[in-house]
Design a protein around this motif. Structure first.
Motif, short mmCIF file in Angstrom:
data_model
loop_
_atom_site.label_atom_id
_atom_site.label_comp_id
_atom_site.label_asym_id
_atom_site.label_seq_id
_atom_site.Cartn_x
_atom_site.Cartn_y
_atom_site.Cartn_z
N LYS A 22 -34.75 -28.24 26.87
CA LYS A 22 -35.60 -27.20 26.30
C LYS A 22 -34.70 -26.23 25.54
O LYS A 22 -33.79 -25.63 26.12
CB LYS A 22 -36.37 -26.48 27.42
CG LYS A 22 -37.05 -25.19 26.99
CD LYS A 22 -38.21 -25.44 26.07
CE LYS A 22 -38.97 -24.15 25.80
NZ LYS A 22 -40.05 -24.33 24.82
N HIS A 24 -34.25 -22.78 23.51
CA HIS A 24 -34.83 -21.46 23.33
C HIS A 24 -34.20 -20.83 22.09
O HIS A 24 -32.97 -20.80 21.95
CB HIS A 24 -34.58 -20.57 24.55
CG HIS A 24 -35.24 -21.08 25.80
ND1 HIS A 24 -36.49 -20.70 26.20
CD2 HIS A 24 -34.81 -21.98 26.72
CE1 HIS A 24 -36.82 -21.31 27.32
NE2 HIS A 24 -35.81 -22.10 27.66
N PHE A 85 -33.82 -13.43 23.87
CA PHE A 85 -34.55 -14.68 24.07
C PHE A 85 -35.72 -14.47 25.02
O PHE A 85 -35.75 -13.51 25.79
CB PHE A 85 -33.60 -15.76 24.61
CG PHE A 85 -32.51 -16.12 23.65
CD1 PHE A 85 -32.65 -17.18 22.79
CD2 PHE A 85 -31.34 -15.36 23.58
CE1 PHE A 85 -31.66 -17.51 21.88
CE2 PHE A 85 -30.34 -15.67 22.67
CZ PHE A 85 -30.50 -16.74 21.81
N ASP A 86 -36.68 -15.40 24.96
CA ASP A 86 -37.85 -15.29 25.85
C ASP A 86 -37.58 -15.93 27.20
O ASP A 86 -38.50 -16.16 27.98
CB ASP A 86 -39.07 -15.93 25.19
CG ASP A 86 -38.86 -17.42 24.91
OD1 ASP A 86 -37.78 -17.95 25.22
OD2 ASP A 86 -39.80 -18.05 24.37
N SER A 87 -36.31 -16.23 27.49
CA SER A 87 -35.93 -16.87 28.74
C SER A 87 -34.86 -16.04 29.43
O SER A 87 -34.24 -15.15 28.83
CB SER A 87 -35.39 -18.28 28.46
OG SER A 87 -34.27 -18.21 27.59
N MET A 89 -31.81 -17.37 31.90
CA MET A 89 -31.29 -18.57 32.58
C MET A 89 -29.79 -18.72 32.33
O MET A 89 -29.23 -18.13 31.39
CB MET A 89 -32.01 -19.81 32.08
CG MET A 89 -31.76 -20.12 30.62
SD MET A 89 -32.63 -21.58 30.06
CE MET A 89 -31.95 -21.77 28.41
N GLN A 146 -27.07 -15.11 34.20
CA GLN A 146 -28.25 -15.54 33.47
C GLN A 146 -28.33 -14.82 32.13
O GLN A 146 -28.29 -13.59 32.06
CB GLN A 146 -29.52 -15.28 34.30
CG GLN A 146 -29.60 -16.16 35.54
CD GLN A 146 -30.94 -16.04 36.24
OE1 GLN A 146 -31.42 -14.93 36.48
NE2 GLN A 146 -31.53 -17.17 36.58
N LYS A 148 -29.77 -13.34 28.79
CA LYS A 148 -30.98 -12.77 28.17
C LYS A 148 -30.74 -12.48 26.69
O LYS A 148 -31.67 -12.55 25.88
CB LYS A 148 -31.38 -11.49 28.90
CG LYS A 148 -32.67 -10.86 28.37
CD LYS A 148 -33.87 -11.78 28.59
CE LYS A 148 -35.16 -11.14 28.12
NZ LYS A 148 -36.31 -12.07 28.25
N THR A 171 -29.47 -23.44 25.36
CA THR A 171 -30.05 -24.43 26.26
C THR A 171 -29.15 -24.61 27.47
O THR A 171 -27.96 -24.24 27.43
CB THR A 171 -30.25 -25.77 25.54
OG1 THR A 171 -30.85 -26.71 26.44
CG2 THR A 171 -28.94 -26.35 25.05
N ASN A 172 -29.69 -25.20 28.51
CA ASN A 172 -28.87 -25.51 29.69
C ASN A 172 -28.40 -26.96 29.68
O ASN A 172 -27.94 -27.48 30.68
CB ASN A 172 -29.64 -25.21 30.98
CG ASN A 172 -30.97 -25.94 31.03
OD1 ASN A 172 -31.23 -26.86 30.25
ND2 ASN A 172 -31.83 -25.52 31.96
#
Length: 674
Positions: A22, A24, A85-87, A89, A146, A148, A171-172
């Motif tokens: 995924k 982002h 970002f909207d994540s 992680m 994480q 942001k 991405t991860n």
């Protein structure tokens, strides 16, 4: 007006390849050191917001208004941008799309939710492989924090001239982010283009094809053709018709005044074929200016002198504009450059006002508009699908064709544009097309390699990129007594307020005709002064293909001073409640009273002969009162309503069996003109 460039139109549905990870993309600019500004360019080209979302130019690179660019080319101070970002992680990869002037990045940092800074990578001079590239940072393991935000720091003196960043993704996964947005490279042999032949194409340039909604007439523009009007043989409109043998006739020059010595082009046609949308504003002296006009088919078969569509606060900073009209005739989508444009030209929408003008343009929004110049919009006959051309979305060449669909009634909320694929889009400029209401063919211009001039082609459209299925309803409005055709107003209404269409039907001009999306149920009201309004509901939602429906509507005289009842307005035994099945008939009475404000109505209530006579008299009064209350609730003044109760008197059917007795439980109406 511009000469329309060459473009290849071969439709193939496609979607971005599905990747495991995924990705982002940056969604918001938290802060930026500087952004490009030019007093002569007052749009949002090269502003910081251009770094947001997916890349605009990949896999092509080069200078673009759809990328962030600093204020000065070689600043002595470090430049930076922080994007959100909207994540939230841990990540393994950052991809920075250096669109132009790659090599200026010195440092990339990650920030957590509290904006604590964590170094991710330092870049030494000379890391760039090309002037435009994807700069990937792949970490040996997931970050301990994480992410942001991402901060990118530049030394703009490393690379002479401007540097641009188009997008930032995280991405991860270790799979290269750019692979998640690769475009397909294989073409389908199922679809091929068909040259329209010598009756339409010549040794000169044939461009800007527009197909009529019924697919029977093809309009196009010829450039510098010796038979064009005027000294300089500029752009003129030509047309060809499809005969009974499915052959296209030899093209004819469209008549004056639509063609003149200036540049002429048809942008669109109304569903009934009686209104033309024309580029430019026509003046009586033969000159033209920026804007858009309408021409109307006259009773003589000629076209009216074009009338300007006056758009409120319309100021086009660009030399060019293109226009397209929604099937209901009330919505214009067009390209223009204004202060709030994202790029050189954006797509805007304007709505018809009751005074005949058009509302101030609204930007269609950042989903479809980019920092580059969008062009050649075309609203399909379904009123939902929009095709357009742009160099500002991921594509194969310097300008590709995309498809998007309207998601709601605002006309500013659109699905993510889909590139129509490598069979359509080439390394060159691709754009301008027209789709018939049947959704079977797309018509387009493309360079003929034999003579290097543009010809008209067509191709069958793959299912995925077709407009939504349509119903074409056609027929006559007739008088009941003579069955002679008559003039009338036709109102088509759908589930949304904007789903309306009005037709002023004139039998002199032939049958009425309109197109409607099959998935939307609709109601037709036929109105004529002195006659009962006809109301019918239709639902063709099960139809998957283009469907033609032949339907005549018959109008009955308005029954003035005559008592009549409504067949569905009956009551249950010993009850006065109005039943749902009778309300539609009552609404017809309301329409009569609304359209004829001098008319009044006399309501008379009845029962069957079951039970006590006096109780039946009271029951009939309750029934007539309930009908009166319903009329009043719909806005009919009490002063226009008189009532009388008759009980079981005056039956219209036998009272011996229930099947016939129920028709005596009724309310009758008399419309009077007093």
């Amino acid at each position: 007006m511009r000469k329309f460039g060459g473009f290849i139109f071969l439709f193939l549905a496609f979607s971005f390849s599905m990747a495991a990870q995924k990705v982002h993309w940056a969604q918001k600019v938290l802060t930026v050191s500087s952004e490009f500004s030019d007093p002569l360019i007052q749009t949002r080209e090269n502003k910081a917001i251009q770094i947001l979302g997916k890349p605009s130019k990949y896999p092509k690179f080069g200078p673009s208004g759809a990328a962030w660019q600093t204020l000065t080319a070689d600043s002595p101070d470090n430049e930076y941008i922080i994007v959100e970002f909207d994540s939230l992680m841990s990540i393994r990869q950052v991809a920075i799309f250096e669109n132009f002037g790659a090599g200026s990045i010195t440092q990339v940092d990650g920030l957590d939710l509290n904006k604590k800074i964590y170094p991710i990578k330092t870049f030494n001079p000379g890391y760039q492989r090309a002037n435009g590239q994807v700069t990937n940072i792949v970490l040996p393991q997931l970050t301990s924090f994480q992410v942001k935000y991402i901060r990118i720091t530049l030394n703009s003196q490393r690379i002479k001239g401007y540097s641009q960043i188009d997008a930032v993704g995280i991405t991860n996964s270790t799979k290269p982010i750019e692979e998640s947005i690769q475009l397909p490279i294989n073409s389908s042999a199922e679809f091929f283009r068909e040259n329209m032949g010598s009756h339409i194409n010549s040794d000169y340039n044939e461009i800007c094809p527009v197909i009529s909604p019924d697919g029977q007439t093809l309009y196009f523009t010829r450039w510098k053709h010796p038979d064009n009007i005027g000294k300089f043989k500029n752009q003129d409109i030509w047309y060809s018709t499809l005969d009974e043998n499915k052959e296209w006739s030899k093209a004819k020059l469209f008549p004056e005044p639509i063609n003149n010595e200036e540049n002429n082009a048809i942008c669109g046609i109304s569903p009934n074929g009686k209104t033309l949308l024309l580029n430019n504003v026509y003046k009586q002296d033969g000159t033209m200016e920026k804007g858009v006009s309408f021409a109307y088919l006259l009773r003589t078969g000629d076209w009216s002198f074009p009338v300007q569509a006056k758009i409120k606060n319309f100021k086009n900073r660009s030399e060019y504009s293109e226009y397209t009209l929604a099937p209901n005739g009330k919505i214009l989508v067009f390209t223009t450059e204004m202060k709030n444009s994202f790029g050189a030209k954006d797509m805007y929408v304007s709505f018809a006002s009751v005074d005949g003008t058009w509302t101030e343009p609204q930007n269609l929004g950042p989903v479809v508009n980019t920092g580059e110049a969008e062009s050649t919009p075309f609203i399909a006959p379904d009123g939902v699908t929009l095709y357009f051309s742009s160099p500002g979305h991921i594509g194969y060449g310097n300008n590709d064709i995309f498809m998007t669909r309207r998601l709601d009634d605002t006309w500013t909320n659109w699905s993510e544009p889909e590139n129509l694929g490598p069979v359509i889009n080439t390394p060159q400029w691709d754009g301008y097309f027209s789709v018939s209401a049947k959704g079977d063919y797309a018509y387009f211009s493309s360079v003929n390699e034999k003579n290097n001039a543009e010809d008209i082609y067509r191709i069958k459209i793959p299912e995925k990129v077709k407009p939504l299925a349509l119903v074409q309803m056609t027929g006559q409005i007739q008088l009941k007594k003579s069955l002679e055709p008559t003039a009338a107003q036709i109102f088509i209404k759908g589930p949304l307020p904007s789903d309306t269409l009005t037709i002023e039907h004139d039998p002199y001009l032939g049958d009425y005709s309109f197109l409607w999306p099959a998935k939307k149920a609709f109601t037709i009201e036929v109105k004529k002064k002195g006659f009962l309004t006809l109301v019918e509901k239709f639902d063709y939602s099960k139809e998957k293909l283009f469907t033609t429906v032949k339907r005549n509507f018959v109008l009955d005289d308005l029954p003035l001073n005559k008592r009549f009842n409504l067949p569905n307005l009956i009551f249950e035994q010993s009850k006065s409640d109005l039943l749902p099945e009778g309300l539609a008939d009552l609404d017809k009475i309301i329409l009569i009273l609304q359209e004829n404000t001098t008319y009044k109505v006399f309501l008379e209530g009845f029962t069957d002969n079951q039970g006590d006579w006096n109780e039946n008299l009271l029951l009939s009064q309750k029934r007539v009162n309930n009908v009166k209350d319903y009329l009043v609730s719909k806005g009919i003044s009490e002063e226009r309503i008189r009532t009388k109760a008759w009980g079981s008197s005056n039956p219209v059917s036998s009272n011996l069996i229930e099947e016939k007795r129920k028709f005596n439980r009724r309310v009758e109406f008399t419309i009077v003109n007093e």
